[in-house]
Write an enzyme that holds these catalytic residues in place. Structure first.
Site, PDB file in Angstrom:
ATOM      1  N   ARG A   1       0.881  -1.186   0.000  1.00 57.96           N
ATOM      2  CA  ARG A   1       0.000   0.000   0.000  1.00 57.96           C
ATOM      3  C   ARG A   1       0.907   1.222   0.000  1.00 57.96           C
ATOM      4  O   ARG A   1       1.678   1.426   0.941  1.00 57.96           O
ATOM      5  CB  ARG A   1      -0.914   0.003   1.229  1.00 57.96           C
ATOM      6  CG  ARG A   1      -1.701   1.292   1.368  1.00 57.96           C
ATOM      7  CD  ARG A   1      -2.821   1.207   2.390  1.00 57.96           C
ATOM      8  NE  ARG A   1      -3.945   0.431   1.885  1.00 57.96           N
ATOM      9  CZ  ARG A   1      -5.165   0.446   2.426  1.00 57.96           C
ATOM     10  NH1 ARG A   1      -5.426   1.183   3.486  1.00 57.96           N
ATOM     11  NH2 ARG A   1      -6.137  -0.284   1.896  1.00 57.96           N
TER      12      ARG A   1
ATOM     13  N   HIS B   1      -7.425   0.586  -6.431  1.00 59.46           N
ATOM     14  CA  HIS B   1      -7.632  -0.320  -5.287  1.00 59.46           C
ATOM     15  C   HIS B   1      -8.271  -1.597  -5.844  1.00 59.46           C
ATOM     16  O   HIS B   1      -9.437  -1.894  -5.586  1.00 59.46           O
ATOM     17  CB  HIS B   1      -8.534   0.366  -4.261  1.00 59.46           C
ATOM     18  CG  HIS B   1      -8.467  -0.225  -2.882  1.00 59.46           C
ATOM     19  ND1 HIS B   1      -7.633  -1.275  -2.555  1.00 59.46           N
ATOM     20  CD2 HIS B   1      -9.146   0.084  -1.739  1.00 59.46           C
ATOM     21  CE1 HIS B   1      -7.802  -1.574  -1.271  1.00 59.46           C
ATOM     22  NE2 HIS B   1      -8.711  -0.773  -0.762  1.00 59.46           N
TER      23      HIS B   1
ATOM     24  N   ASP C   1     -17.352   6.481  -1.257  1.00 60.10           N
ATOM     25  CA  ASP C   1     -16.036   6.379  -0.614  1.00 60.10           C
ATOM     26  C   ASP C   1     -15.833   7.719   0.101  1.00 60.10           C
ATOM     27  O   ASP C   1     -16.539   8.699  -0.183  1.00 60.10           O
ATOM     28  CB  ASP C   1     -14.973   6.152  -1.717  1.00 60.10           C
ATOM     29  CG  ASP C   1     -13.546   6.040  -1.189  1.00 60.10           C
ATOM     30  OD1 ASP C   1     -13.361   5.887   0.032  1.00 60.10           O
ATOM     31  OD2 ASP C   1     -12.610   6.113  -2.018  1.00 60.10           O
TER      32      ASP C   1
HETATM   33  N1   CP Z   1     -11.356  -0.533   2.327  1.00 60.58           N
HETATM   34  C1   CP Z   1     -10.087  -0.550   2.774  1.00 60.58           C
HETATM   35  O1   CP Z   1      -9.136  -0.725   2.008  1.00 60.58           O
HETATM   36  O2   CP Z   1      -9.988  -0.395   4.114  1.00 60.58           O
HETATM   37  P1   CP Z   1      -8.640  -0.233   4.933  1.00 60.58           P
HETATM   38  O3   CP Z   1      -8.070   1.133   4.588  1.00 60.58           O
HETATM   39  O4   CP Z   1      -9.059  -0.335   6.360  1.00 60.58           O
HETATM   40  O5   CP Z   1      -7.693  -1.304   4.518  1.00 60.58           O
HETATM   41  N1  NVA Z   2     -10.102   6.552  -1.289  1.00 65.56           N
HETATM   42  C1  NVA Z   2      -9.781   6.069   0.024  1.00 65.56           C
HETATM   43  C2  NVA Z   2     -10.014   4.598   0.108  1.00 65.56           C
HETATM   44  C3  NVA Z   2      -9.768   3.996   1.471  1.00 65.56           C
HETATM   45  C4  NVA Z   2      -9.951   2.506   1.478  1.00 65.56           C
HETATM   46  C5  NVA Z   2      -8.348   6.409   0.353  1.00 65.56           C
HETATM   47  O1  NVA Z   2      -7.493   6.301  -0.540  1.00 65.56           O
HETATM   48  O2  NVA Z   2      -8.076   6.798   1.490  1.00 65.56           O
END
Ligand code: CP
Ligand code: NVA
Length: 308
Positions: A106, A133, A227
């Site tokens: 990530r 994602h 989101d």
């Molecule tokens: N939806 C999602 O990726 O959640 P986290 O940021 O908690 O991993």
């Molecule tokens: N768009 C959000 C998604 C979190 C799972 C972010 O990048 O923070």
């Protein structure tokens, strides 16, 4: 018994890295894992987790998925490893891929993730970047498939910021041939490369719609999705974005305009009363927690396909 088929690509960096056939295979495997119909072992395999941003669902669902497969994970906190000190990705990736069997990363820029993949000798998985994602999108479409027993004639309306989550929904939706409508304020449209790629994939180009009007976008929708308005790393834009996204909250009024049996999804974490109301999250239409659970099942399937 169903067996995991190795994916054609080594990595899963983008929703574009897998074919329609592979998506359907991963979803089928996911359902079988969920129903305890599969006994696939990744005994002694190790998944390295590199999270440069916070995570609850992605981190824990990967950890549990690996553990259910008989493997294990190592959670590498950039602040307590040399990653935070700025060790070059090309060094970290070459070293970690000698210890681990796969890496889930990530990070911010998609190019960082690509750099990991370039130097890692083992599969690299996108656990969220600013651009995409893709693991989330797999869980989302599993949740939709469970609800509607397939994808035919479905309309998914995403209301919010056209960034990572929306981009992966568009690309996976295009591969599956689902109508995707994105309703966002002006200036928050999805990535142009993503839109163009999706239009190349869609047989019917009219199935992708980008609009600034959430009210018309939800009419006839089977799935409403949102989101957070300010993503991780955008904390300093919060005030401005809250203003720009005024009118883009999924509330009962908006939900009423969708199909009667429409479901509501949110990748979580959520800011109640910003992008979605508490009432809608807790409503009968919400499948948000099934969706979160499905992260684990699809990642188990993905890992089985990448590592078997
Ligand atoms: N939806 C999602 O990726 O959640 P986290 O940021 O908690 O991993
Ligand atoms: N768009 C959000 C998604 C979190 C799972 C972010 O990048 O923070």
């Amino acid at each position: 018994m169903l067996k995991p088929v190795k994916l054609a690509n080594k990595n899963y960096l983008s929703s574009l890295d897998i074919s329609l056939k592979e998506i359907n295979h991963i979803l089928e495997l996911s359902t079988n894992f969920k129903n305890n119909n599969l006994n696939i072992e990744l005994k002694n395999k190790v998944l390295g987790l590199i999270f440069e941003k916070s995570s609850t669902r992605t981190r824990v669902s990967f950890q549990v998925a690996m553990s259910r497969l008989g493997g294990t994970t190592i959670d590498l906190n950039p602040n307590t490893s040399q990653i935070g000190r700025g060790e070059p990705i090309k060094d970290t990736a070459r070293v970690l891929s000698r210890y681990c069997d796969a890496l889930a990363v990530r990070t911010f820029n998609q190019s960082n993730l690509e750099e990991y993949a370039k130097w890692s000798t083992k599969p690299v998985i996108n656990a969220l970047t600013d651009l995409e994602h893709p693991c989330q999108a797999l869980a989302d479409f599993l949740t939709i498939k469970e609800e509607f027993s397939g994808f035919e004639n479905l309309v998914l309306t995403f209301i919010g910021d056209g960034n990572n989550v929306a981009n992966s929904l568009i690309l996976t939706g295009a591969l599956l041939g689902i109508e995707i409508r994105i309703a966002c304020p002006k200036g928050y449209e999805p990535d142009t490369f993503v839109i163009n790629k999706a239009l190349e994939i869609y047989k019917n180009k009219n199935l992708l719609k980008i609009t600034n009007d959430p009210y018309s976008a939800v009419i006839g929708a089977n799935v409403l999705y949102t989101d957070v308005w300010s993503s991780m790393g955008e904390e300093n834009q919060k005030e401005e974005k809250d203003k720009d996204f005024n009118g883009f909250t999924i509330d009962s009024n908006l939900l009423k305009r969708a199909e009667k049996k429409a479901i509501v999804l949110h990748c979580l974490p959520a800011y109640r009363s910003k992008e979605i109301t508490d009432l809608v999250i807790e409503s009968d239409n919400s499948r948000i927690f099934e969706q979160a659970e499905n992260r684990m099942h699809v990642q188990q399937a993905l890992l089985a396909c990448l590592l078997s």
